[in-house]
Design an enzyme around this catalytic site. Structure first.
Site, mmCIF file in Angstrom:
data_model
loop_
_atom_site.group_PDB
_atom_site.id
_atom_site.type_symbol
_atom_site.label_atom_id
_atom_site.label_comp_id
_atom_site.label_asym_id
_atom_site.label_seq_id
_atom_site.Cartn_x
_atom_site.Cartn_y
_atom_site.Cartn_z
ATOM 1 N N GLU A 91 -88.123 18.125 35.339
ATOM 2 C CA GLU A 91 -88.918 17.247 36.381
ATOM 3 C C GLU A 91 -90.487 17.802 35.968
ATOM 4 O O GLU A 91 -90.723 18.774 35.746
ATOM 5 C CB GLU A 91 -88.549 17.784 37.816
ATOM 6 C CG GLU A 91 -87.180 17.402 38.287
ATOM 7 C CD GLU A 91 -86.881 17.562 39.659
ATOM 8 O OE1 GLU A 91 -87.826 18.111 40.557
ATOM 9 O OE2 GLU A 91 -85.891 17.831 40.112
ATOM 10 N N CYS A 115 -84.404 32.357 43.250
ATOM 11 C CA CYS A 115 -84.953 32.463 44.603
ATOM 12 C C CYS A 115 -84.017 31.827 45.459
ATOM 13 O O CYS A 115 -83.331 30.894 45.358
ATOM 14 C CB CYS A 115 -86.390 31.962 44.578
ATOM 15 S SG CYS A 115 -87.612 32.736 43.423
ATOM 16 N N CYS A 118 -84.914 28.023 46.746
ATOM 17 C CA CYS A 118 -85.512 27.179 45.658
ATOM 18 C C CYS A 118 -84.390 26.501 44.956
ATOM 19 O O CYS A 118 -83.225 26.684 44.615
ATOM 20 C CB CYS A 118 -86.099 27.732 44.607
ATOM 21 S SG CYS A 118 -87.014 26.954 43.371
ATOM 22 N N GLU A 162 -89.861 30.072 35.038
ATOM 23 C CA GLU A 162 -90.806 30.985 35.156
ATOM 24 C C GLU A 162 -91.683 31.129 34.040
ATOM 25 O O GLU A 162 -91.280 31.251 32.973
ATOM 26 C CB GLU A 162 -90.089 32.530 35.389
ATOM 27 C CG GLU A 162 -90.829 33.604 35.336
ATOM 28 C CD GLU A 162 -92.375 33.559 36.146
ATOM 29 O OE1 GLU A 162 -93.388 33.674 35.655
ATOM 30 O OE2 GLU A 162 -91.990 33.612 37.348
ATOM 31 N N SER A 216 -96.151 33.834 43.542
ATOM 32 C CA SER A 216 -95.052 33.573 44.472
ATOM 33 C C SER A 216 -94.581 34.683 45.421
ATOM 34 O O SER A 216 -93.855 35.354 44.593
ATOM 35 C CB SER A 216 -93.877 32.775 44.057
ATOM 36 O OG SER A 216 -94.326 31.357 43.457
ATOM 37 N N HIS A 218 -94.136 35.235 49.126
ATOM 38 C CA HIS A 218 -92.991 34.586 50.297
ATOM 39 C C HIS A 218 -92.286 35.650 50.989
ATOM 40 O O HIS A 218 -91.701 35.622 51.920
ATOM 41 C CB HIS A 218 -91.668 33.819 49.450
ATOM 42 C CG HIS A 218 -92.212 32.769 48.459
ATOM 43 N ND1 HIS A 218 -93.267 31.994 48.811
ATOM 44 C CD2 HIS A 218 -91.898 32.725 47.180
ATOM 45 C CE1 HIS A 218 -93.334 30.930 47.770
ATOM 46 N NE2 HIS A 218 -92.498 31.392 46.679
ATOM 47 N N CYS A 335 -88.691 21.231 44.511
ATOM 48 C CA CYS A 335 -88.921 21.381 43.061
ATOM 49 C C CYS A 335 -87.497 21.463 42.637
ATOM 50 O O CYS A 335 -86.755 22.479 42.920
ATOM 51 C CB CYS A 335 -89.952 22.547 42.857
ATOM 52 S SG CYS A 335 -89.922 22.733 41.093
#
Length: 349
Positions: A91, A115, A118, A162, A216, A218, A335
């Site tokens: 994507e 994650c 995700c 990543e 990231s 979080h 995502c």
């Protein structure tokens, strides 16, 4: 198999052509045809000798990914599911800001970071994307924007994958995009986002470039972060923050901490206090991200009131904080979500 020239920096192209007996100028010439004149047909490079054009056609290609599926949101966001030459699908997303058009680029086919919240991690990493494929993501989006007499002006390497797990290809992609004779996208208009690979952050700090870095985060403590992000088991917060300080010292740039807002998980005032304490002493700022629900994940987005209270607390504690603008809420916004949907409907890659 022919090598895709889109994956070569200007210097790499010069070196490759000099090795074939051509002058340095030939490399600069072809690089200019591709990125300044937007020509992807060797035969159309009229001032390149016929003999060298024959070599180019025999040994190289300028292949772009194919648009497998496209989604357009009411706010102008465009999400593409692109198919690579081996059938792999990734994507890429265009987001329209008042300051320009930003593209969110994927760096891997699938993701191994897993994650908890995700969609990208629902499909494991198959392979790294090449720098040519990443440049292809950008050029395909530019071809769409050309219909509006516009182009991509900002890049975030924040899609599936990543980036620091595919370091060399990502850096090649950045150098091509940033090259004044390439796509000429300013260094400060490019951001690389990592989930916290400490060695990658330190290596990136020593590159001597002005590209932005986002991390990231979080979660404001190790216990919660390990539940949300398995990478935290390898790199606890003390190691991550040491790398952040190293980056600020050596790169002279501040970090953005990305913080997704999960209802009842990491959005309490206590978490805000812990977060402020964690990043105290850095020049970093925090970007709060509204969570896009993923049906396979048991998380809910924080309420507007909770997000605003979290933001307010951080600001009062002296932390420069923003709340990310939402894009594509009427399409598969999260995502990796479009690719997961395709896979679940019986796609092969």
């Amino acid at each position: 198999m022919k090598e895709n020239l889109l994956g070569l920096t200007s210097q790499q192209m010069i070196d490759a052509f000099v090795a074939k007996g051509e002058t340095k100028y030939r490399g600069k010439q072809v690089f200019s045809w591709i990125y300044q004149k937007h020509v992807l047909d060797f035969d159309a490079m009229s001032d390149v000798s016929k003999s060298f054009r024959a070599i180019l056609k025999e040994e190289y290609c300028l292949d772009l990914p194919k648009i497998f599926k496209r989604q357009d949101a009411s706010d102008g966001t465009i999400k593409l599911l692109l198919e690579m030459s081996d059938g792999a699908k990734v994507e890429t997303v265009l987001m329209r800001y008042n300051y320009g058009n930003a593209i969110c680029v994927s760096s891997q086919v699938g993701c191994n970071m897993s994650c908890a919240f995700c969609a990208s991690g629902l499909l494991r990493k198959e392979r790294n994307l090449t720098s040519a494929e990443m440049i292809g993501e950008l050029l395909v989006m530019n071809s769409i924007l050309a219909e509006e007499m516009e182009n991509v002006s900002h890049i975030v390497v924040m899609g599936t994958g990543e980036p620091f797990d595919n370091y060399d290809n990502v850096m090649n992609f950045i150098r091509i995009a940033n090259d004044q004779n390439g796509l000429s996208i300013g260094a400060r208009h490019i951001t690389v986002s990592t989930c916290g690979l400490v060695d990658g952050i330190r290596k990136y700090a020593d590159e001597g470039i002005q590209i932005n870095l986002a991390i990231s985060l979080h979660a404001p403590n190790d216990e919660l972060r390990k539940k949300l992000m398995p990478i935290a088991k390898a790199y606890p917060l003390d190691q991550l923050m040491d790398a952040v300080h190293y980056y600020e010292e050596h790169a002279g740039r501040r970090v953005t901490f990305e913080y997704i807002m999960l209802s009842g998980v990491n959005d309490t005032i206590e978490c805000a206090d812990q977060l402020a304490a964690l990043i105290r002493g850095t020049c970093a700022y925090v970007n709060l991200i509204p969570f896009n629900p993923v049906k396979e994940k048991d998380f809910a987005r924080s309420s507007n009131n909770a997000t605003r209270a979290f933001w307010d607390r951080l600001m009062k504690l002296g932390v420069n904080t923003t709340i990310r603008k939402e894009f594509g809420t009427d399409i598969d916004a999260a995502c990796g979500q479009l690719r997961v949907k395709y896979q679940n409907q019986g796609g092969q890659k």
